[in-house]
Design an enzyme around this catalytic site. Structure first.
Site, mmCIF file in Angstrom:
data_model
loop_
_atom_site.group_PDB
_atom_site.id
_atom_site.type_symbol
_atom_site.label_atom_id
_atom_site.label_comp_id
_atom_site.label_asym_id
_atom_site.label_seq_id
_atom_site.Cartn_x
_atom_site.Cartn_y
_atom_site.Cartn_z
ATOM 1 N N LYS A 51 0.818 -1.218 0.000
ATOM 2 C CA LYS A 51 0.000 0.000 0.000
ATOM 3 C C LYS A 51 0.853 1.269 0.000
ATOM 4 O O LYS A 51 0.371 2.338 -0.381
ATOM 5 C CB LYS A 51 -0.959 0.000 1.197
ATOM 6 C CG LYS A 51 -1.825 -1.244 1.325
ATOM 7 C CD LYS A 51 -2.492 -1.645 0.024
ATOM 8 C CE LYS A 51 -3.399 -2.854 0.117
ATOM 9 N NZ LYS A 51 -2.802 -4.099 0.619
ATOM 10 N N TYR A 259 -11.053 -15.312 4.861
ATOM 11 C CA TYR A 259 -10.100 -14.220 5.083
ATOM 12 C C TYR A 259 -9.588 -14.214 6.527
ATOM 13 O O TYR A 259 -10.372 -14.209 7.479
ATOM 14 C CB TYR A 259 -10.786 -12.881 4.799
ATOM 15 C CG TYR A 259 -9.883 -11.682 4.997
ATOM 16 C CD1 TYR A 259 -9.053 -11.231 3.976
ATOM 17 C CD2 TYR A 259 -9.868 -11.001 6.213
ATOM 18 C CE1 TYR A 259 -8.223 -10.134 4.165
ATOM 19 C CE2 TYR A 259 -9.041 -9.898 6.407
ATOM 20 C CZ TYR A 259 -8.223 -9.477 5.377
ATOM 21 O OH TYR A 259 -7.402 -8.395 5.565
ATOM 22 N N TYR A 285 -2.045 -12.623 4.065
ATOM 23 C CA TYR A 285 -1.822 -12.510 2.624
ATOM 24 C C TYR A 285 -0.635 -13.356 2.133
ATOM 25 O O TYR A 285 -0.800 -14.321 1.397
ATOM 26 C CB TYR A 285 -1.596 -11.042 2.231
ATOM 27 C CG TYR A 285 -2.774 -10.149 2.494
ATOM 28 C CD1 TYR A 285 -3.783 -9.995 1.542
ATOM 29 C CD2 TYR A 285 -2.895 -9.452 3.696
ATOM 30 C CE1 TYR A 285 -4.868 -9.166 1.774
ATOM 31 C CE2 TYR A 285 -3.990 -8.617 3.933
ATOM 32 C CZ TYR A 285 -4.963 -8.479 2.979
ATOM 33 O OH TYR A 285 -6.038 -7.672 3.206
HETATM 34 C C1 LIG Z 1 -3.500 -5.383 0.601
HETATM 35 C C2 LIG Z 1 -2.510 -6.499 0.611
HETATM 36 C C3 LIG Z 1 -2.437 -7.422 -0.452
HETATM 37 C C4 LIG Z 1 -3.399 -7.420 -1.603
HETATM 38 O O1 LIG Z 1 -3.175 -6.391 -2.514
HETATM 39 P P1 LIG Z 1 -4.372 -5.956 -3.479
HETATM 40 O O2 LIG Z 1 -3.814 -4.876 -4.288
HETATM 41 O O3 LIG Z 1 -5.484 -5.506 -2.556
HETATM 42 O O4 LIG Z 1 -4.809 -7.141 -4.251
HETATM 43 C C5 LIG Z 1 -1.464 -8.391 -0.419
HETATM 44 N N1 LIG Z 1 -0.620 -8.481 0.617
HETATM 45 C C6 LIG Z 1 -0.666 -7.639 1.669
HETATM 46 C C7 LIG Z 1 0.278 -7.835 2.786
HETATM 47 C C8 LIG Z 1 -1.619 -6.616 1.703
HETATM 48 O O5 LIG Z 1 -1.676 -5.786 2.762
#
Ligand SMILES: *Cc1c(COP(=O)(O)O)cnc(C)c1O
Length: 328
Positions: A51, A259, A285
């Site tokens: 991000k 999730y 993630y």
């Molecule tokens: C937000 C996030 C993702 C996913 O990215 P997107 O652009 O929303 O698909 C993957 N890994 C981490 C650690 C994240 O914070």
């Protein structure tokens, strides 16, 4: 003819280029392809993550239009919210976060950092955060502030644009190292990262394959949303109306119980990468995406001579909110 994206303004908050590193001990242990890692967990900004790249373009847009407050939303352990709070602090903006569900009193992981970074927290209760957020916007406006709504996961054309640029960054690293990569694998959720990478692969002529491991959604959903975002982003960057739908590959075999719910897949991936390479993944993630990659290697999806790049998207602060689950 090489394509020349017309990038919008960005602020400089990420530590770039993020490192590109080999994973020799993990590769050897798994006995499959040669593994590499792109360290977007090291983009700076209060423990980093994907991000941070997106926020370079989003914050520039907010500042250019005179906003004085960032509002965004996510899960209680949202990395996106934590990085948005840090970006707001860095530029002297206010920050309000709408977090899903009822108030959590235990301050750990990203939630602790949100508070330390000075963000104002709202809990969406029975509503979804996107249903709740407009009220926060109106409240701030009524107080004379000029709030800027950062979309879910930072995934609009500006957020995706950062991963078009990131693909250019990777291509420069690969060419400097004289390295060819056959596959890029990463965690995919709101689709902004994947939209940007796929468009970036087209723009910078990356010849390998890109595979998103879905963290929380059926593949068809994620694919069509990310493809639409890539098309919108291509127009925004002055590249014309590109349709890249066929280049979106999503695997949704690793959704497990949903999730943020840890299974043996994430536990094994997290401990293996930590103990073989000293690299920290995250429970939500990258643990899931790496778990998927390990499983694909064991199924023989790659040959020994191939090179696979795992694009680490960050998230390790959430490890501290999952302690007892990780060691179970
Ligand atoms: C937000 C996030 C993702 C996913 O990215 P997107 O652009 O929303 O698909 C993957 N890994 C981490 C650690 C994240 O914070």
């Amino acid at each position: 003819m090489p394509m020349n994206p017309n990038y919008p303004e960005r602020v400089s908050i990420a530590h770039l280029p993020s490192p590109l590193e080999a994973l020799p001990r993990l590769s050897k242990y798994l006995g499959g392809p040669e593994l590499w890692i792109k360290r977007d967990d090291q983009t700076g900004l209060a423990l980093g993550g994907n991000k941070t790249r997106k926020l370079e373009f989003l914050v520039a847009d907010a500042l250019r239009n005179g906003h004085d407050h960032l509002v965004t939303m996510g899960a209680p352990q949202s990395n996106h919210c934590r990085q948005t709070a840090a970006a707001a602090a860095h530029f002297g903006l206010g920050c309000s976060l709408v977090l899903r569900g009822s108030e959590q009193t235990e301050m750990s992981g990203n939630l602790l950092l949100d508070r330390l970074l000075g963000a104002h927290l709202y809990w969406s209760g029975d509503e979804t955060p996107p249903q709740f957020a407009p009220r926060v916007m109106r409240e701030l406006e009524a107080m004379g502030r000029k709030p800027y709504l950062v979309p879910y996961g930072g995934s609009n054309v500006l957020g995706a644009t950062s991963y078009v640029a990131a693909m250019g960054e990777l291509m420069r690293q690969l060419s400097a190292e004289n390295l060819n990569i056959d596959f890029i694998i990463f965690a995919s959720s709101s689709g902004g990262t994947q939209a940007g990478l796929v468009l970036g692969a087209h723009v910078y002529d990356f010849r390998g394959k890109l595979l998103g491991i879905s963290v929380d959604r059926p593949a068809g959903d994620l694919k069509s949303q990310a493809a639409a975002l890539a098309t919108a982003t291509s127009t925004h960057l002055g590249l014309g109306l590109l349709s890249l739908h066929d280049r979106f590959e999503v695997n949704d075999d690793y959704l497990g119980d949903g999730y943020g719910i840890l299974s043996e897949t994430e536990r094994e991936a997290i401990t293996l990468v930590a103990q073989k390479e000293g690299v920290l993944l995250d429970p939500v993630y990258t643990g899931r995406a790496m778990g998927g990659l390990i499983d694909l290697i064991r199924w023989g999806a790659f040959t020994r001579g191939q090179r696979v790049l795992f694009w680490h998207t960050g998230g390790s602060p959430a490890l501290f909110a999952y302690g007892s689950h990780l060691l179970a």
